[in-house]
Design a protein around this motif. Structure first.
Motif, PDB file in Angstrom:
ATOM      1  N   LEU A 180      38.040  48.777  21.320  1.00 28.67           N
ATOM      2  CA  LEU A 180      37.793  49.162  22.712  1.00 28.67           C
ATOM      3  C   LEU A 180      39.060  49.688  23.363  1.00 28.67           C
ATOM      4  N   SER A 181      38.858  50.310  24.499  1.00 29.13           N
ATOM      5  CA  SER A 181      40.040  50.617  25.316  1.00 29.13           C
ATOM      6  C   SER A 181      39.941  49.773  26.580  1.00 29.13           C
ATOM      7  N   LEU A 182      40.821  50.021  27.507  1.00 23.96           N
ATOM      8  CA  LEU A 182      40.879  49.157  28.692  1.00 23.96           C
ATOM      9  C   LEU A 182      40.643  49.967  29.946  1.00 23.96           C
ATOM     10  N   GLU A 234      50.064  40.204  29.502  1.00 19.94           N
ATOM     11  CA  GLU A 234      50.854  40.762  28.391  1.00 19.94           C
ATOM     12  C   GLU A 234      51.418  42.128  28.776  1.00 19.94           C
ATOM     13  N   PRO A 235      52.513  42.532  28.138  1.00 15.40           N
ATOM     14  CA  PRO A 235      53.000  43.891  28.387  1.00 15.40           C
ATOM     15  C   PRO A 235      52.037  44.896  27.763  1.00 15.40           C
ATOM     16  N   TYR A 281      47.627  42.390  19.813  1.00 15.00           N
ATOM     17  CA  TYR A 281      47.100  42.013  21.123  1.00 15.00           C
ATOM     18  C   TYR A 281      45.710  41.401  21.060  1.00 15.00           C
ATOM     19  N   VAL A 332      48.726  43.944  30.935  1.00 14.69           N
ATOM     20  CA  VAL A 332      47.296  43.722  30.714  1.00 14.69           C
ATOM     21  C   VAL A 332      46.984  42.292  31.119  1.00 14.69           C
ATOM     22  N   LYS A 383      44.033  39.387  30.822  1.00 10.64           N
ATOM     23  CA  LYS A 383      42.778  39.056  30.125  1.00 10.64           C
ATOM     24  C   LYS A 383      42.383  37.652  30.538  1.00 10.64           C
ATOM     25  N   PRO A 400      36.165  46.126  27.735  1.00 11.19           N
ATOM     26  CA  PRO A 400      35.695  44.780  28.068  1.00 11.19           C
ATOM     27  C   PRO A 400      35.746  44.546  29.574  1.00 11.19           C
ATOM     28  N   PHE A 445      36.383  41.619  30.766  1.00 10.77           N
ATOM     29  CA  PHE A 445      37.282  40.482  31.002  1.00 10.77           C
ATOM     30  C   PHE A 445      38.756  40.871  31.059  1.00 10.77           C
ATOM     31  N   ALA A 446      39.040  42.176  30.873  1.00  9.66           N
ATOM     32  CA  ALA A 446      40.455  42.587  30.835  1.00  9.66           C
ATOM     33  C   ALA A 446      40.663  43.848  31.650  1.00  9.66           C
TER      34      ALA A 446
HETATM   35  N1  5U1 Z   1      48.637  44.025  25.569  1.00  7.60           N
HETATM   36  C1  5U1 Z   1      47.457  44.601  25.300  1.00  7.60           C
HETATM   37  N2  5U1 Z   1      47.303  45.886  25.100  1.00  7.60           N
HETATM   38  N3  5U1 Z   1      45.989  46.079  24.863  1.00  7.60           N
HETATM   39  C2  5U1 Z   1      45.288  47.198  24.590  1.00  7.60           C
HETATM   40  N4  5U1 Z   1      46.296  43.954  25.208  1.00  7.60           N
HETATM   41  C3  5U1 Z   1      45.360  44.862  24.937  1.00  7.60           C
HETATM   42  N5  5U1 Z   1      44.045  44.715  24.734  1.00  7.60           N
HETATM   43  C4  5U1 Z   1      43.318  45.803  24.459  1.00  7.60           C
HETATM   44  C5  5U1 Z   1      43.929  47.056  24.381  1.00  7.60           C
HETATM   45  C6  5U1 Z   1      43.129  48.268  24.071  1.00  7.60           C
HETATM   46  O1  5U1 Z   1      41.993  45.712  24.237  1.00  7.60           O
HETATM   47  C7  5U1 Z   1      41.373  44.436  24.158  1.00  7.60           C
HETATM   48  C8  5U1 Z   1      41.211  43.759  25.470  1.00  7.60           C
HETATM   49  C9  5U1 Z   1      40.032  44.677  23.546  1.00  7.60           C
END
Ligand code: 5U1
Length: 683
Positions: free
Chosen positions: A83-85, A121-122, A233, A296, A298, A315, A317-318
């Protein structure tokens, strides 16, 4: 044990040893052994594998190199989509995210309080990848692609030494997919770009491009030479593992198995905790060894994550809370050349205004004509402009495919754009200069500003605006003219009140009592900064001695090399400069003269001394302290600039070096006599 079993167990032990050294060096940043020992163990493994290739372990560290060159990358289907965010660009958007979360959880019957825990998180500026482990062994690595299908880049990922080829520790799942980011540190990128430049290859505009470009190499041998790193991550597919209850526990477990995770992650309480984390990291962003473009958040509790689920590609949740972008696209409206204090012509691009890192930017430096030509920046080009920390905005690169056909190449002006003086650019230098000196108004203005500045003559109350007016009105042609300003002449200036004029005259008068070091610095001699001016004053003691010194003599001063010595010599032998110096002194600028007696009595002043061997009558620390009190510089190695080498018992290579260079040697007795004499008459 059979021979076969013994070979296999030796091989496994060597593999474990090399991987432990790799982990300590690359992940924990705490090397266990010197490089030579690492090489010894590694070579022992290579030799054994060469002799018994059939027993080579698939996760051996030697498998990180020598992958074969691919014709293309095989597609890889992501069983669990990558996924992306969603992004948030303001605190309000983060609050709205939190609001959505709690409403959704409440609707689902889960009443969360305002202090819901988040993993913060960074957000690294790199390339997302997925690493598949089977029974703890790294078997496949892929890019994100469109989230459903990526590309198989296993061979390239294997070359990244922080990615474990075999996980260590207990209860490792049968199937484990680790998701994370491959990135390049800032230091890694500049070293790589330097190498690229040296071999005439293309340089990368930012760590993200460098990471992506390096991972998409068909030849893993090229990737191996790129300084790539990885931080996890999250997870993809997992089988045969009792899931912990929080994301932060998952990350801690990954780390325990040897997978790198960002050391600056935290669990924070509520949105207030998230925002505190964000602003804290933003303030430290420039000091981090790698680029991050945000943070980020979460929801830490995995049950809540499950309940919140996903929208199409991200997601619920993030969220990524982005920092204001430090790079933006804009257009070059014009390029002109600014003339600095020493005549250097700096090309400055005037840009269509953009917000970069939260600041309005409308100008960017191109440093010098060499750099501008290397980047091939032209008027009307679309460019990437970057601002990091306090650094002056600069143009990173040009989007060549958006160039307007026929846009003319940037040319160096044939004459100085300010005074029409001759422009010179030696072949070996990247910068061009106006050769008119103080007769160029731009150089004059800058020189005058420098002359009055705090570390130079420290004349309070003379701002740039006054200098500009005085130059325009012809009141000041060189620094000595400050000392001929009168109340009447100052009152001719726009918006000059009598009180201010008197204050200025008073400050000018007070500046006449100065030091030789300040005076030298104030002259604005090319290559002579504050520290060099002090070293020159300490060494020569009088201005006359400096003016009379030959280039070789000047180079005897600590930290004065051939470039500085040449620039200084040239300055001291230019008629116009000597006239200004004379006029300044005639106007009453002076400094305490060091008496000839004092010079004679303190032979250590500004001399360079090396101590070697063991002294019997005083400790090394005491000797250094007493020498420094007398103004000597105590250094650790013998060079041509060393004045004396003091030799105690069991002196070794430094004595030999001093003899070789013909440096005067002092026995401990000679040294003590000289030291005491000097202290009596001088210290
Ligand atoms: N630090 C962090 N970077 N990043 C990118 N966490 C994180 N989580 C990601 C992505 C795309 O995705 C999950 C939440 C699925």
């Amino acid at each position: 044990m059979t021979d076969v079993a013994s070979i296999q167990s030796t091989m496994a032990a060597l593999v474990a040893q090399v991987e432990a050294y790799n982990y300590a060096y690359f992940v924990a940043d705490n090397p266990l052994v010197p490089d030579s020992e690492y090489d010894r163990v590694y070579q022992a493994l290579v030799k054994l594998e060469h002799a018994y290739p059939a027993y080579r372990l698939p996760y051996s560290p030697t498998m990180r190199v020598g992958g074969t060159k691919a014709a293309s990358f095989r597609p890889v289907h992501h069983t669990v989509p990558m996924l992306s965010l969603d992004n948030a660009f303001s605190d309000e958007e983060v609050l709205a995210f939190a609001q959505r979360l709690s409403e959704r959880l409440k609707t689902g019957g889960m009443d969360v309080d305002a202090n819901l825990a988040f993993a913060a998180e960074p957000k690294l500026d790199g390339l997302a990848v997925s690493l598949s482990y089977y029974q703890g062994e790294f078997i496949q690595g892929s890019t994100r692609g469109d989230g459903q299908t990526g590309e198989d880049i296993t061979a390239n990922l294997k070359t990244i030494r922080t990615i474990p080829l075999k996980l260590h520790g207990a209860k490792i799942p049968g199937v484990l997919e680790v998701r994370g980011e491959v990135f390049m540190t800032k230091g890694g990128l500049s070293a790589l770009n330097k190498r690229q430049k040296d071999i005439g290859d293309k340089v990368f505009a930012n760590p993200r491009n460098a990471a992506a470009g390096s991972l998409r190499q068909l030849d893993p041998e090229i990737t191996r030479l790129r300084p790539l790193q990885f931080f996890a991550y999250g997870l993809g597919q997992v089988q045969n593992w009792p899931m912990p209850t929080t994301h932060s526990q998952v990350m801690a477990q990954l780390s325990a198995w040897g997978i790198p995770v960002p050391p600056i992650s935290a669990v924070v309480q509520g949105i207030a905790g998230c925002l505190r984390y964000y602003y804290d990291l933003q303030s430290k962003r420039d000091q981090l060894p790698y680029d991050i473009d945000g943070v980020v958040y979460k929801v830490d509790d995995l049950r809540y994550q499950q309940a919140l689920g996903f929208v199409t590609r991200a997601p619920r949740f993030a969220i990524a809370h982005k920092f204001p972008a430090e790079e933006q696209l804009t257009q070059v409206l014009a390029i002109d050349f600014q003339v600095g204090r020493t005549g250097t012509l700096t090309p400055v691009a005037h840009l269509s205004p953009v917000l970069v890192g939260g600041v309005h930017v409308s100008n960017a430096t191109l440093h010098n004509i060499g750099e501008a030509r290397r980047k091939d920046v032209r008027v009307s080009d679309t460019v990437i402009v970057r601002r990091a920390g306090d650094v002056i905005p600069e143009i990173v690169s040009v989007l060549i495919d958006r160039r307007v056909p026929g846009a003319p190449v940037l040319e160096l002006p044939p004459v100085c754009p300010v005074c029409g003086g001759r422009v010179v650019k030696p072949e070996t230098m990247a910068a061009a200069r106006c050769s008119a000196g103080l007769s160029c108004p731009a150089q004059l203005r800058e020189s005058l500003q420098h002359f009055v500045s705090r570390k130079a003559m420290a004349i309070d109350g003379i701002g740039d605006k006054w200098i500009e007016q005085w130059v325009e009105k012809g009141l000041v042609h060189n620094p000595s003219d400050f000392y001929h300003l009168t109340l009447t002449s100052l009152l001719q200036c726009d918006r000059m009140a009598e009180k201010s004029a008197q204050n200025i005259l008073h400050a000018i008068e007070a500046s006449k009592q100065t030091t030789l070091a300040r005076f030298l610095y104030a002259l604005g001699i090319r290559e002579v900064g504050e520290a060099t001016a002090k070293a020159l004053a300490d060494h020569f003691l009088t201005l006359e001695a400096i003016l009379a010194a030959e280039v070789e003599t000047l180079q005897q001063v600590p930290d004065v090399g051939p470039v500085v010595a040449e620039a200084l010599y040239l300055f001291c032998h230019t008629e116009a400069n000597l006239k200004v110096i004379q006029a300044l002194r005639a106007a009453g600028v002076s400094w305490p003269r060091v008496s000839v007696d004092a010079i004679g009595a303190n032979p250590f002043k500004a001399k360079t001394v090396v101590l070697t061997g063991t002294l019997a009558q005083l400790s090394r620390e005491e000797a250094i302290e007493r020498l420094q009190r007398l103004g000597a510089k105590v250094t650790g190695s013998v060079t041509r600039k060393t004045t004396w080498v003091v030799v105690g018992a069991n002196a070794g290579s430094k004595l030999a070096r001093a003899t070789e260079l013909g440096i005067e040697i002092l026995t401990e007795a000679d040294f003590l006599t000289k030291l005491r004499d000097s202290e009596q008459s001088y210290a």
